[in-house]
Design a protein around this motif. Sequence first.
Motif, PDB file in Angstrom:
ATOM      1  N   MET A   1       0.858  -1.367  -0.163  1.00  0.00           N
ATOM      2  CA  MET A   1      -0.121  -0.015  -0.088  1.00  0.00           C
ATOM      3  C   MET A   1       0.920   1.326   0.040  1.00  0.00           C
ATOM      4  O   MET A   1       0.516   2.213  -0.880  1.00  0.00           O
ATOM      5  CB  MET A   1      -0.999  -0.050   1.402  1.00  0.00           C
ATOM      6  N   ASP A   2       1.797   1.336   0.820  1.00  0.00           N
ATOM      7  CA  ASP A   2       2.712   2.371   1.044  1.00  0.00           C
ATOM      8  C   ASP A   2       3.483   2.613  -0.433  1.00  0.00           C
ATOM      9  O   ASP A   2       3.600   3.953  -0.749  1.00  0.00           O
ATOM     10  CB  ASP A   2       3.720   2.309   1.912  1.00  0.00           C
ATOM     11  N   THR A   3       3.990   1.620  -1.117  1.00  0.00           N
ATOM     12  CA  THR A   3       4.765   1.860  -2.180  1.00  0.00           C
ATOM     13  C   THR A   3       3.827   2.241  -3.381  1.00  0.00           C
ATOM     14  O   THR A   3       4.386   3.194  -4.124  1.00  0.00           O
ATOM     15  CB  THR A   3       5.286   0.465  -2.566  1.00  0.00           C
ATOM     16  N   PHE A   4       2.835   1.795  -3.307  1.00  0.00           N
ATOM     17  CA  PHE A   4       1.870   2.254  -4.485  1.00  0.00           C
ATOM     18  C   PHE A   4       1.319   3.708  -4.225  1.00  0.00           C
ATOM     19  O   PHE A   4       1.261   4.500  -5.244  1.00  0.00           O
ATOM     20  CB  PHE A   4       0.583   1.514  -4.550  1.00  0.00           C
ATOM     21  N   SER A   5       0.885   3.857  -3.121  1.00  0.00           N
ATOM     22  CA  SER A   5       0.799   5.424  -2.487  1.00  0.00           C
ATOM     23  C   SER A   5       1.889   6.398  -2.803  1.00  0.00           C
ATOM     24  O   SER A   5       1.593   7.434  -3.305  1.00  0.00           O
ATOM     25  CB  SER A   5       0.241   5.387  -0.998  1.00  0.00           C
ATOM     26  N   MET A   6       3.004   5.857  -2.507  1.00  0.00           N
ATOM     27  CA  MET A   6       4.190   6.985  -2.713  1.00  0.00           C
ATOM     28  C   MET A   6       4.216   7.396  -4.213  1.00  0.00           C
ATOM     29  O   MET A   6       4.597   8.344  -4.756  1.00  0.00           O
ATOM     30  CB  MET A   6       5.451   6.289  -2.349  1.00  0.00           C
ATOM     31  N   GLN A   7       3.907   6.315  -5.169  1.00  0.00           N
ATOM     32  CA  GLN A   7       4.175   6.646  -6.518  1.00  0.00           C
ATOM     33  C   GLN A   7       2.869   7.547  -7.042  1.00  0.00           C
ATOM     34  O   GLN A   7       3.208   8.317  -8.041  1.00  0.00           O
ATOM     35  CB  GLN A   7       3.645   5.190  -7.336  1.00  0.00           C
ATOM     36  N   HIS A   8       1.844   7.620  -6.261  1.00  0.00           N
ATOM     37  CA  HIS A   8       0.828   8.473  -6.810  1.00  0.00           C
ATOM     38  C   HIS A   8       0.740   9.813  -5.708  1.00  0.00           C
ATOM     39  O   HIS A   8      -0.056  10.868  -6.219  1.00  0.00           O
ATOM     40  CB  HIS A   8      -0.552   7.755  -6.702  1.00  0.00           C
ATOM     41  N   GLY A   9       1.457  10.006  -4.622  1.00  0.00           N
ATOM     42  CA  GLY A   9       1.442  11.040  -4.044  1.00  0.00           C
ATOM     43  C   GLY A   9       0.467  11.201  -2.815  1.00  0.00           C
ATOM     44  O   GLY A   9       0.316  12.358  -2.138  1.00  0.00           O
ATOM     45  N   TYR A  10      -0.483  10.146  -2.763  1.00  0.00           N
ATOM     46  CA  TYR A  10      -1.500  10.220  -1.629  1.00  0.00           C
ATOM     47  C   TYR A  10      -1.751   8.881  -1.314  1.00  0.00           C
ATOM     48  O   TYR A  10      -1.507   8.012  -2.075  1.00  0.00           O
ATOM     49  CB  TYR A  10      -2.469  11.031  -2.100  1.00  0.00           C
ATOM     50  N   SER A  11      -2.473   8.857  -0.109  1.00  0.00           N
ATOM     51  CA  SER A  11      -2.399   7.334   0.406  1.00  0.00           C
ATOM     52  C   SER A  11      -3.852   6.645  -0.269  1.00  0.00           C
ATOM     53  O   SER A  11      -4.882   7.348  -0.556  1.00  0.00           O
ATOM     54  CB  SER A  11      -3.074   7.422   1.950  1.00  0.00           C
ATOM     55  N   ILE A  12      -3.584   5.469  -0.790  1.00  0.00           N
ATOM     56  CA  ILE A  12      -4.424   4.640  -1.517  1.00  0.00           C
ATOM     57  C   ILE A  12      -4.789   3.364  -0.847  1.00  0.00           C
ATOM     58  O   ILE A  12      -4.216   2.391  -1.293  1.00  0.00           O
ATOM     59  CB  ILE A  12      -4.068   4.499  -2.940  1.00  0.00           C
ATOM     60  N   PRO A  13      -5.779   3.440   0.326  1.00  0.00           N
ATOM     61  CA  PRO A  13      -5.630   2.265   1.098  1.00  0.00           C
ATOM     62  C   PRO A  13      -6.373   1.093   0.246  1.00  0.00           C
ATOM     63  O   PRO A  13      -5.991  -0.207   0.498  1.00  0.00           O
ATOM     64  CB  PRO A  13      -6.507   2.746   2.501  1.00  0.00           C
ATOM     65  N   ALA A  14      -7.448   1.374  -0.591  1.00  0.00           N
ATOM     66  CA  ALA A  14      -8.313   0.494  -1.455  1.00  0.00           C
ATOM     67  C   ALA A  14      -7.181  -0.332  -2.327  1.00  0.00           C
ATOM     68  O   ALA A  14      -7.876  -1.392  -3.125  1.00  0.00           O
ATOM     69  CB  ALA A  14      -9.208   0.903  -2.129  1.00  0.00           C
ATOM     70  N   VAL A  15      -6.083  -0.127  -2.573  1.00  0.00           N
ATOM     71  CA  VAL A  15      -5.192  -0.940  -3.703  1.00  0.00           C
ATOM     72  C   VAL A  15      -4.891  -2.294  -3.222  1.00  0.00           C
ATOM     73  O   VAL A  15      -4.559  -3.067  -3.887  1.00  0.00           O
ATOM     74  CB  VAL A  15      -3.792  -0.093  -3.925  1.00  0.00           C
ATOM     75  N   VAL A  16      -4.939  -2.605  -1.805  1.00  0.00           N
ATOM     76  CA  VAL A  16      -4.631  -3.911  -1.487  1.00  0.00           C
ATOM     77  C   VAL A  16      -5.694  -3.974   0.044  1.00  0.00           C
ATOM     78  O   VAL A  16      -5.986  -3.049   0.517  1.00  0.00           O
ATOM     79  CB  VAL A  16      -3.212  -4.100  -1.040  1.00  0.00           C
ATOM     80  N   THR A  17      -5.749  -5.487   0.068  1.00  0.00           N
ATOM     81  CA  THR A  17      -6.549  -5.764   1.375  1.00  0.00           C
ATOM     82  C   THR A  17      -5.835  -6.862   2.309  1.00  0.00           C
ATOM     83  O   THR A  17      -4.755  -7.193   1.623  1.00  0.00           O
ATOM     84  CB  THR A  17      -7.704  -6.445   1.010  1.00  0.00           C
ATOM     85  N   GLY A  18      -6.104  -6.900   3.493  1.00  0.00           N
ATOM     86  CA  GLY A  18      -5.417  -7.567   4.309  1.00  0.00           C
ATOM     87  C   GLY A  18      -4.163  -6.733   5.140  1.00  0.00           C
ATOM     88  O   GLY A  18      -3.505  -7.420   5.593  1.00  0.00           O
ATOM     89  N   LYS A  19      -4.668  -5.475   5.244  1.00  0.00           N
ATOM     90  CA  LYS A  19      -4.009  -4.529   5.803  1.00  0.00           C
ATOM     91  C   LYS A  19      -4.125  -4.467   7.092  1.00  0.00           C
ATOM     92  O   LYS A  19      -5.076  -4.844   7.705  1.00  0.00           O
ATOM     93  CB  LYS A  19      -4.035  -3.134   5.067  1.00  0.00           C
ATOM     94  N   PRO A  20      -2.998  -3.957   8.078  1.00  0.00           N
ATOM     95  CA  PRO A  20      -3.219  -3.657   9.477  1.00  0.00           C
ATOM     96  C   PRO A  20      -4.446  -2.862   9.757  1.00  0.00           C
ATOM     97  O   PRO A  20      -4.639  -1.744   8.620  1.00  0.00           O
ATOM     98  CB  PRO A  20      -1.835  -2.986   9.841  1.00  0.00           C
ATOM     99  N   LEU A  21      -5.126  -2.731  10.653  1.00  0.00           N
ATOM    100  CA  LEU A  21      -6.156  -1.960  10.977  1.00  0.00           C
ATOM    101  C   LEU A  21      -5.828  -0.515  10.890  1.00  0.00           C
ATOM    102  O   LEU A  21      -6.563   0.465  10.392  1.00  0.00           O
ATOM    103  CB  LEU A  21      -6.769  -2.230  12.382  1.00  0.00           C
TER     104      LEU A  21
END
Length: 423
Positions: free
Chosen positions: A165-185
């Motif tokens: 999630m963090d890697t994908f978000s860094m590429q886009h410049g903002y947080s994108i939590p819905a790119v992956v599931t099974g994340k920490p709460l």
Amino acid sequence: MEMANCVYDNNNDLLQSTFFQVERAATRMGLDPGLLKVLKEPKRILTVSVPLRKDDGSLDVYQGFRVQHNLARGPAKGGIRFHQDVTLEEVIALAALMTWKCAVVDIPYGGAKGGIICNPKELSTGELERLTRRYVTEISIIIGPEKDIPAPDVNTNPQVMAWIMDTFSMQHGYSIPAVVTGKPLEIGGSQGRNEATGRGCVYTIEEAASGCGLNLAEATAAVQGFGNVGAVAAACLNDLGCRVVAVSDSKGGVYCEGGLDIAEVREYKERTGSVVGYPDATPITQQELLALDCDILVPAALENQITEANAADIRAKIVAEAANGPTTARADDILQQRGIMVIPDILANAGGVVVSYFEWVQGMQHFFWSKDEVNRQLRRRIVSSFREVWEIAQRERVSMRTAAYMIALERVKKATLLRGLFP
């Protein structure tokens, strides 16, 4: 019930076994051969090179894959596994299984799967993070909240999902939590996600036991694979009064006729790294566990565990496939002929993708549910799907597996025909 001879007998090829099950259901449905070709073929296969700088400064290169099997019903969905035995053929098969799994529980996803050929136990935490982030960078051209949403699988966990999630978000410049599931709460995960696959499997066992007249409070169970899924399934069965007499992990297993204290076994494994050596229990091999005289067998490890070679040894009344593809095609026929109910993987272990869907919905809406609500919705979805499959199996006099594939194929077929072919 269906007892046709299986013409496929290669016990080691999950892809061909999956094709066989699809073709069997398609034949039963009278599906158009041309449309069947469309439904079988993966839409997109991406192979990537994943270079890694090790902690000692040396460089190594790993091979990774991401396969999107079908997108007719929605964005692709499927886990990422890190394992030394990963192959492209395995990933294609698992992506296809995800297509049918999502369809049988009627959630708006297609199937995908990913993997890296590596042994994560030989990598440090830093090396694992760098490997994950580089892999995500390489596959980022085809993943995203509306395109393809990864999830945990063998040897991946919420921490790995956080790195994705963090890697994908860094590429886009903002947080994108819905790119992956099974994340920490803490970063947008869902309540109940870690337990969802094992819990959903037990919901199907409850329904199967009811249909077979089996009282779970007086039943015995054995669980092969005491990882996240198997341990949760064992605990849930124990809570229902079921006596769990054996569990195993990759290093071996333990047996106790009077029943294991599952909470103590989990604590022991967390402390030692394995169930092997658990006191007041007898050592047991994987094959011995599969052949135990018990009411419920839960294969929750890897694929191809029940084969033509050992299917005649299975003595359980119900086999609930918490793992993907644990039973080969020929073994499946043998179990069917012997009157053993097999709850197929695309139904029995669908709880994980169901709650992944819930997590994705919550992430897209930025509105989160309670654990009770998640579990309530999970039970509703799994029970409804089980009853649909059971009804088809009884009406058409086919196995639960063929019935599940018939339902899944029909739903993907309808979506494909309604959308048509472009251009």
